[in-house]
Design an enzyme around this catalytic site. Structure first.
Site, mmCIF file in Angstrom:
data_model
loop_
_atom_site.group_PDB
_atom_site.id
_atom_site.type_symbol
_atom_site.label_atom_id
_atom_site.label_comp_id
_atom_site.label_asym_id
_atom_site.label_seq_id
_atom_site.Cartn_x
_atom_site.Cartn_y
_atom_site.Cartn_z
ATOM 1 N N ASP A 10 1.278 -45.950 74.911
ATOM 2 C CA ASP A 10 2.178 -45.125 74.119
ATOM 3 C C ASP A 10 1.275 -44.426 73.086
ATOM 4 O OD1 ASP A 10 4.629 -44.230 72.858
ATOM 5 O OD2 ASP A 10 4.231 -45.726 71.312
ATOM 6 N N LEU A 11 1.749 -43.345 72.503
ATOM 7 C CA LEU A 11 0.888 -42.590 71.566
ATOM 8 C C LEU A 11 1.204 -42.913 70.098
ATOM 9 C CD1 LEU A 11 -1.231 -40.291 71.132
ATOM 10 C CD2 LEU A 11 0.685 -38.694 71.177
ATOM 11 N N ASP A 12 2.416 -42.507 69.662
ATOM 12 C CA ASP A 12 2.795 -42.662 68.256
ATOM 13 C C ASP A 12 2.923 -44.141 67.898
ATOM 14 O OD1 ASP A 12 3.511 -39.753 67.421
ATOM 15 O OD2 ASP A 12 4.549 -40.009 69.307
ATOM 16 N N THR A 18 1.648 -41.076 63.661
ATOM 17 C CA THR A 18 2.306 -39.796 63.392
ATOM 18 C C THR A 18 3.683 -39.991 62.762
ATOM 19 O OG1 THR A 18 2.928 -39.934 65.679
ATOM 20 C CG2 THR A 18 1.191 -38.365 65.143
ATOM 21 N N SER A 115 3.956 -41.342 76.892
ATOM 22 C CA SER A 115 4.601 -41.109 75.596
ATOM 23 C C SER A 115 5.860 -40.259 75.737
ATOM 24 C CB SER A 115 3.602 -40.374 74.690
ATOM 25 O OG SER A 115 4.255 -39.815 73.572
ATOM 26 N N ALA A 116 6.819 -40.471 74.826
ATOM 27 C CA ALA A 116 8.033 -39.658 74.811
ATOM 28 C C ALA A 116 7.777 -38.295 74.175
ATOM 29 C CB ALA A 116 9.116 -40.375 74.016
ATOM 30 N N LYS A 146 12.486 -43.701 77.620
ATOM 31 C CA LYS A 146 12.437 -45.159 77.434
ATOM 32 C C LYS A 146 13.756 -45.620 76.808
ATOM 33 C CE LYS A 146 7.528 -44.591 76.307
ATOM 34 N NZ LYS A 146 6.510 -44.608 75.232
ATOM 35 N N GLU A 170 2.553 -50.803 73.612
ATOM 36 C CA GLU A 170 3.758 -50.196 73.028
ATOM 37 C C GLU A 170 4.088 -50.748 71.645
ATOM 38 O OE1 GLU A 170 6.303 -48.317 72.804
ATOM 39 O OE2 GLU A 170 6.178 -47.151 74.613
ATOM 40 N N ASP A 171 4.583 -49.893 70.753
ATOM 41 C CA ASP A 171 5.023 -50.376 69.430
ATOM 42 C C ASP A 171 6.541 -50.349 69.290
ATOM 43 O OD1 ASP A 171 5.185 -47.527 69.307
ATOM 44 O OD2 ASP A 171 5.263 -47.665 67.121
HETATM 45 C C1 G6P Z 1 7.566 -40.669 70.025
HETATM 46 C C2 G6P Z 1 7.924 -40.972 68.579
HETATM 47 C C3 G6P Z 1 9.328 -40.502 68.260
HETATM 48 C C4 G6P Z 1 9.487 -39.037 68.647
HETATM 49 C C5 G6P Z 1 9.201 -38.851 70.133
HETATM 50 C C6 G6P Z 1 9.318 -37.385 70.570
HETATM 51 O O1 G6P Z 1 8.235 -41.544 70.857
HETATM 52 O O2 G6P Z 1 7.816 -42.369 68.322
HETATM 53 O O3 G6P Z 1 9.560 -40.680 66.878
HETATM 54 O O4 G6P Z 1 10.801 -38.578 68.354
HETATM 55 O O5 G6P Z 1 7.882 -39.309 70.394
HETATM 56 O O6 G6P Z 1 8.296 -36.651 69.980
HETATM 57 P P1 G6P Z 1 8.194 -35.055 69.973
HETATM 58 O O7 G6P Z 1 6.781 -34.800 69.509
HETATM 59 O O8 G6P Z 1 8.406 -34.591 71.382
HETATM 60 O O9 G6P Z 1 9.244 -34.542 69.057
HETATM 61 MG MG MG Z 2 5.410 -45.460 69.714
#
Ligand code: G6P
Ligand code: MG
Length: 216
Positions: A10-12, A18, A115-116, A146, A170-171
């Site tokens: 996962d990224l964030d 972020t 990542s989402a 997810k 994942e967090d």
């Molecule tokens: C991650 C973050 C979420 C964010 C989502 C979509 O999962 O944890 O807080 O809403 O990404 O990010 P985006 O950059 O597409 O708005």
């Molecule tokens: Mg995350």
């Protein structure tokens, strides 16, 4: 037990932090709409897609908007968010993340992003991490978010590796659920109480090394 040959990240909250930028942009939007948005509210949006996050925020503010209005609001928030992440630098990579990715590469393991976020390419480019990933799957490539396992299954497929040979990092609770549904091992980043379904929970990638991957 299946040998681990790939990791999906996962990224964030795992590779970069972020959350503070998402928070500032959502708070600005909420304030413009006439209500406040706290850091506690922001915690509930971890791992949640942009569209779903907006729906939750509007619900907390007791505000109803048409679909067209919601699209405009989500895009306004994203413009502010992108303005902030444009100037992200490599020193914003979370402790141990780059070192662990390098350790994986040196050991011949594959790496994917799952990542989402629809902004993951920009973030990885700004932080200089792009070359350390073999495959990127993000919010631009999935139709279900997810806890649906799609993002991780697509990552494994693009790598040409079976789910049973992958570990997810994942967090977010929704991300841990997605990894389990994908039939993958999962390492949680954060609190063991919250991420209680993970195979192992660590504070950050600085606590994990390649030899541990086959003992999860
Ligand atoms: C991650 C973050 C979420 C964010 C989502 C979509 O999962 O944890 O807080 O809403 O990404 O990010 P985006 O950059 O597409 O708005
Ligand atoms: Mg995350």
């Amino acid at each position: 037990m299946a040998q681990i040959t790939a990791c999906i990240f996962d990224l964030d909250g795992v590779i970069v932090d972020t959350a503070v930028y998402h928070y500032r942009a959502w708070k600005r939007l909420a304030n413009e709409l006439g209500f406040d948005f706290t850091e506690e509210d922001n915690e509930k949006l971890k791992g949640i897609s942009r569209v779903k996050s907006l729906e939750l925020i509007l619900g907390w503010g007791g505000i109803e908007k048409t679909e067209t209005e919601r699209e405009e609001l989500a895009s306004r928030k994203n413009t502010w968010y992108v303005e902030m992440i444009q100037s992200m630098r490599p020193d914003e990579i979370l402790p141990g993340a780059k070192e662990f990715l390098q350790e994986m590469k040196a050991a011949g393991l594959k790496t994917a992003l799952g990542s989402a976020s629809k902004n993951s390419g920009l973030i990885l480019e700004r932080t200089g991490l792009l070359p350390l990933f073999d495959v990127l799957v993000d919010g631009n490539h999935v139709s279900a978010s997810k806890p649906n396992p799609q993002v991780f299954l697509k990552g494994a497929e693009a790598l040409g590796i079976e789910p049973a040979n992958c570990v997810v990092f994942e967090d977010a609770v929704a991300g841990v659920e997605a990894a389990i549904a994908a039939g993958m091992k999962v390492v949680g980043i954060g609190s063991a109480e919250v991420l209680n379904r993970a195979d192992l929970v660590v504070k950050g990638l600085f606590e994990i090394h390649v030899p541990q991957l086959n003992n999860l």
